[in-house]
Design an enzyme around this catalytic site. Structure first.
Site, PDB file in Angstrom:
ATOM      1  N   SER A 134       0.866  -1.186   0.000  1.00 54.04           N
ATOM      2  CA  SER A 134       0.000   0.000   0.000  1.00 54.04           C
ATOM      3  C   SER A 134       0.898   1.229   0.000  1.00 54.04           C
ATOM      4  O   SER A 134       2.075   1.149   0.374  1.00 54.04           O
ATOM      5  CB  SER A 134      -0.857  -0.002   1.278  1.00 54.04           C
ATOM      6  OG  SER A 134      -1.505   1.240   1.446  1.00 54.04           O
ATOM      7  N   TYR A 177      -2.508  -1.312  10.350  1.00 55.40           N
ATOM      8  CA  TYR A 177      -2.440  -1.411   8.889  1.00 55.40           C
ATOM      9  C   TYR A 177      -1.095  -0.879   8.376  1.00 55.40           C
ATOM     10  O   TYR A 177      -0.421  -1.531   7.571  1.00 55.40           O
ATOM     11  CB  TYR A 177      -3.603  -0.625   8.281  1.00 55.40           C
ATOM     12  CG  TYR A 177      -3.767  -0.766   6.792  1.00 55.40           C
ATOM     13  CD1 TYR A 177      -4.490  -1.828   6.257  1.00 55.40           C
ATOM     14  CD2 TYR A 177      -3.213   0.156   5.911  1.00 55.40           C
ATOM     15  CE1 TYR A 177      -4.661  -1.962   4.887  1.00 55.40           C
ATOM     16  CE2 TYR A 177      -3.382   0.037   4.542  1.00 55.40           C
ATOM     17  CZ  TYR A 177      -4.112  -1.021   4.030  1.00 55.40           C
ATOM     18  OH  TYR A 177      -4.274  -1.155   2.676  1.00 55.40           O
TER      19      TYR A 177
HETATM   20  P1  NAD Z   1     -11.560  -5.948  -0.355  1.00 58.61           P
HETATM   21  O1  NAD Z   1     -12.171  -5.895   0.996  1.00 58.61           O
HETATM   22  O2  NAD Z   1     -12.375  -5.658  -1.554  1.00 58.61           O
HETATM   23  O3  NAD Z   1     -10.867  -7.329  -0.573  1.00 58.61           O
HETATM   24  C1  NAD Z   1     -10.163  -7.971   0.440  1.00 58.61           C
HETATM   25  C2  NAD Z   1     -10.137  -9.425   0.097  1.00 58.61           C
HETATM   26  O4  NAD Z   1      -9.500 -10.128   1.159  1.00 58.61           O
HETATM   27  C3  NAD Z   1     -11.543 -10.012  -0.052  1.00 58.61           C
HETATM   28  O5  NAD Z   1     -11.536 -10.941  -1.106  1.00 58.61           O
HETATM   29  C4  NAD Z   1     -11.752 -10.703   1.281  1.00 58.61           C
HETATM   30  O6  NAD Z   1     -12.644 -11.778   1.193  1.00 58.61           O
HETATM   31  C5  NAD Z   1     -10.351 -11.170   1.562  1.00 58.61           C
HETATM   32  N1  NAD Z   1     -10.127 -11.502   2.963  1.00 58.61           N
HETATM   33  C6  NAD Z   1     -10.392 -10.769   4.060  1.00 58.61           C
HETATM   34  N2  NAD Z   1     -10.093 -11.455   5.170  1.00 58.61           N
HETATM   35  C7  NAD Z   1      -9.635 -12.660   4.749  1.00 58.61           C
HETATM   36  C8  NAD Z   1      -9.191 -13.809   5.415  1.00 58.61           C
HETATM   37  N3  NAD Z   1      -9.173 -13.888   6.752  1.00 58.61           N
HETATM   38  N4  NAD Z   1      -8.816 -14.873   4.668  1.00 58.61           N
HETATM   39  C9  NAD Z   1      -8.859 -14.830   3.318  1.00 58.61           C
HETATM   40  N5  NAD Z   1      -9.263 -13.757   2.636  1.00 58.61           N
HETATM   41  C10 NAD Z   1      -9.645 -12.685   3.344  1.00 58.61           C
HETATM   42  O7  NAD Z   1     -10.288  -4.983  -0.289  1.00 58.61           O
HETATM   43  P2  NAD Z   1      -9.283  -4.439  -1.399  1.00 58.61           P
HETATM   44  O8  NAD Z   1      -9.362  -2.964  -1.350  1.00 58.61           O
HETATM   45  O9  NAD Z   1      -9.452  -5.129  -2.671  1.00 58.61           O
HETATM   46  O10 NAD Z   1      -7.898  -4.836  -0.723  1.00 58.61           O
HETATM   47  C11 NAD Z   1      -7.059  -5.831  -1.230  1.00 58.61           C
HETATM   48  C12 NAD Z   1      -5.639  -5.551  -0.784  1.00 58.61           C
HETATM   49  O11 NAD Z   1      -5.200  -4.304  -1.336  1.00 58.61           O
HETATM   50  C13 NAD Z   1      -5.477  -5.429   0.732  1.00 58.61           C
HETATM   51  O12 NAD Z   1      -4.272  -6.034   1.142  1.00 58.61           O
HETATM   52  C14 NAD Z   1      -5.414  -3.932   0.936  1.00 58.61           C
HETATM   53  O13 NAD Z   1      -4.729  -3.591   2.096  1.00 58.61           O
HETATM   54  C15 NAD Z   1      -4.681  -3.496  -0.318  1.00 58.61           C
HETATM   55  N6  NAD Z   1      -4.855  -2.081  -0.646  1.00 58.61           N
HETATM   56  C16 NAD Z   1      -6.082  -1.597  -0.962  1.00 58.61           C
HETATM   57  C17 NAD Z   1      -6.203  -0.260  -1.284  1.00 58.61           C
HETATM   58  C18 NAD Z   1      -7.502   0.355  -1.672  1.00 58.61           C
HETATM   59  O14 NAD Z   1      -7.571   1.585  -1.792  1.00 58.61           O
HETATM   60  N7  NAD Z   1      -8.541  -0.420  -1.884  1.00 58.61           N
HETATM   61  C19 NAD Z   1      -5.074   0.584  -1.251  1.00 58.61           C
HETATM   62  C20 NAD Z   1      -3.861   0.038  -0.913  1.00 58.61           C
HETATM   63  C21 NAD Z   1      -3.751  -1.298  -0.611  1.00 58.61           C
END
Ligand code: NAD
Length: 257
Positions: free
Chosen positions: A139, A152
């Site tokens: 991130s 986080y």
């Molecule tokens: P999201 O909530 O849409 O997806 C998260 C995914 O992780 C989902 O598929 C969920 O089912 C899964 N998950 C959650 N807990 C779990 C567990 N215990 N076991 C297995 N799977 C699990 O979120 P996202 O925004 O797509 O985030 C995905 C990644 O990207 C994360 O690591 C997040 O920190 C990172 N990220 C997101 C953003 C953003 O702006 N969305 C920015 C930077 C980093």
């Protein structure tokens, strides 16, 4: 670029960035293993649908990334792992002094420790196959910090550090490890933060999006899951064979500020 014949495992991929990355890897020809902690018909249907759409094998394996043994079982059950995308992640927004300890532990487990367990299990498979790509979804918070996101930010800085160690331990092998550092991407995870941010900052939804979330994203646009997927495909390409142990920001200029 063809990833035909490669098996990609993407943790936390029934939604958001993980799903976007899985779709782009499948578009590039990889067989994909989707994952989350649920085991619903729709999870399996989603994987099968991606398989049909891109003419690859699409499987779904349930595993809870908060549990080390399930992280390891995911890789073992998949049977092959040429491309590992550590993406599963959760968020909680609260000041340190009231931040629940159990939530801290859970965020560290899912966002950081899971990558250790999957990588440890995947490396022998990659070494056997003579090729491997590890893409950790960190991130902008793996490189910078924001208040109220202690667990986080700590976990994501940890992911960046772990990525560097993985790269050094595989440096002389045809295996690379890199971290993608997205800025804000409008996914369910971000959507879920909006009410918390509204409360913490005492602002309405539109103001929180503009003034708080995208205030550090100079482009003033959310990144898309397709752009994240495209970056992952690039890291799996031959052009990226000497890119290892580093971070690629997809953040609209956030870390340039
Ligand atoms: P999201 O909530 O849409 O997806 C998260 C995914 O992780 C989902 O598929 C969920 O089912 C899964 N998950 C959650 N807990 C779990 C567990 N215990 N076991 C297995 N799977 C699990 O979120 P996202 O925004 O797509 O985030 C995905 C990644 O990207 C994360 O690591 C997040 O920190 C990172 N990220 C997101 C953003 C953003 O702006 N969305 C920015 C930077 C980093």
């Amino acid at each position: 670029m063809s990833l035909k014949g490669k098996t990609a495992i993407i943790t936390g991929s029934n939604s958001g960035i993980g799903l976007g990355v899985a779709r782009e890897l499948a578009r590039a020809g990889a067989d994909v293993v989707l994952n989350s902690f649920t085991d619903r018909d729709e999870d399996h249907a989603l994987a099968a649908e991606i398989g049909r759409e891109f003419g690859v094998t699409g499987r779904y394996i349930k595993a809870d990334m908060s549990k080390g043994e399930e992280c390891r079982a995911l890789i073992e059950q998949a049977g092959a792992c040429d491309i590992l995308v550590n993406n599963a992640g959760i968020q909680h927004v609260e000041p340190i002094d009231t931040f629940p300890a159990a939530t801290w532990d859970r965020i560290i487990a899912i966002n950081l420790s899971s990558a250790f367990h999957t990588t440890a299990t995947a490396l022998p498979l990659m070494r056997k196959a003579g090729w491997g790509r590890i893409v950790n979804i960190a991130s902008a918070h793996g490189l910078t910090a924001s208040p109220f996101k202690s667990a986080y930010v700590a976990a994501k800085h940890g992911v960046v550090g772990f990525t560097k160690v993985t790269a050094l331990e595989t440096a002389e092998e045809p295996i690379t490890a890199n971290a993608i550092c997205p800025g804000y991407v409008l996914t369910p995870l971000v959507e879920a933060q909006i009410p918390d941010q509204m409360k913490v900052h005492n602002m309405d939804r539109e103001t929180v999006i503009r003034e708080v979330m995208l205030t550090r994203q100079p482009s003033k646009q959310f990144a898309t899951v397709e752009q994240l997927g495209g970056t992952a495909v690039f890291l799996c390409s031959e052009a990226a064979a000497q890119i290892t142990g580093t971070t690629i920001s997809v953040d609209g200029g956030w870390t340039a500020l």
